[in-house]
Enzyme design. Structure first.
Site, PDB file in Angstrom:
ATOM      1  N   ALA A  60       0.837  -1.203   0.000  1.00  0.00           N
ATOM      2  CA  ALA A  60       0.000   0.000   0.000  1.00  0.00           C
ATOM      3  C   ALA A  60       0.869   1.249   0.000  1.00  0.00           C
ATOM      4  O   ALA A  60       2.022   1.229   0.438  1.00  0.00           O
ATOM      5  CB  ALA A  60      -0.933   0.006   1.207  1.00  0.00           C
ATOM      6  N   ASP A  61       0.280   2.334  -0.481  1.00  0.00           N
ATOM      7  CA  ASP A  61       0.941   3.631  -0.444  1.00  0.00           C
ATOM      8  C   ASP A  61      -0.127   4.690  -0.213  1.00  0.00           C
ATOM      9  O   ASP A  61      -1.200   4.632  -0.825  1.00  0.00           O
ATOM     10  CB  ASP A  61       1.682   3.908  -1.760  1.00  0.00           C
ATOM     11  CG  ASP A  61       2.541   5.155  -1.670  1.00  0.00           C
ATOM     12  OD1 ASP A  61       3.371   5.237  -0.753  1.00  0.00           O
ATOM     13  OD2 ASP A  61       2.388   6.054  -2.522  1.00  0.00           O
TER      14      ASP A  61
END
Length: 201
Positions: free
Chosen positions: A74-75
């Site tokens: 994730a970012d």
């Protein structure tokens, strides 16, 4: 391993907040942080940027795990109303400038996430949340920076921490602002990876 969890889950992130959310959901997983260069391309939108980063993080960890393992990466970024991407502040001055931009305004929080197995993308999504701040005084900004909380968080603030009193409205996923749109991730883990948290039968 949880009897409902047939595949091993790998969290390709060192974020303690993402780890806490997955643990609270009854999932068992290993943490293998991904190290990639996170630099926006010319004219790359915030949504495209976080989606690309999430994919590249998952790909970076692929060679370190078994082919059957499921990688979750994730970012998260903050984007101002003027389309300025705000990631983690690099200095006190940087954090101050970020908080001044967010004060008395609404901004977007994007989290991109990818599920990957054996180098194959199972699903990638970008979730958007709109957050509105009240006006923050200069003294409040300085006190918040002095707490050191801004420095490992996109946009220079943590909604679940000392900055919660800055927020007047959240439109969309609250956990997305913390760093992982948990509701969407849990459904996708079930549907695309066969990994079921305790909350989903």
């Amino acid at each position: 391993m949880n009897s409902k969890q047939k595949n091993k889950l790998i969290l390709a992130s060192g974020s303690p907040r993402r780890k806490e959310m997955l643990t609270a959901s009854g999932l068992e997983f290993l943490v293998i942080p991904a190290n990639i260069d996170e630099i926006p391309k010319t004219n790359e939108s915030g949504k495209d940027y976080v989606k690309r980063n999430a994919f590249e993080k998952a790909l970076a960890v692929t060679k370190q795990v078994s082919p059957n393992d499921i990688i979750l990466s994730a970012d998260t970024i903050v984007v101002t109303k003027n389309d300025v991407i705000l990631e983690k502040p690099l200095s006190e001055e940087h954090a101050e400038n970020m908080l001044k931009m967010l004060s008395n305004e609404s901004h977007l929080v994007y989290t991109g996430y990818t599920l990957m197995q054996n180098g194959t993308e199972l699903i990638s999504r970008v979730i958007e949340t709109i957050v509105t701040f009240r006006k923050i005084s200069a003294d409040e900004i300085q006190a918040y920076i002095a707490s050191k909380e801004p420095f490992d968080k996109a946009g220079g603030y943590g909604i679940q921490g000392k900055a919660m009193g800055f927020v007047t409205n959240v439109n969309g996923s609250y956990t997305n602002v913390i760093g992982l749109p948990l509701a969407e991730v849990l459904v996708d883990l079930t549907n695309f990876a066969g990994i079921k948290p305790f909350a989903i039968k």
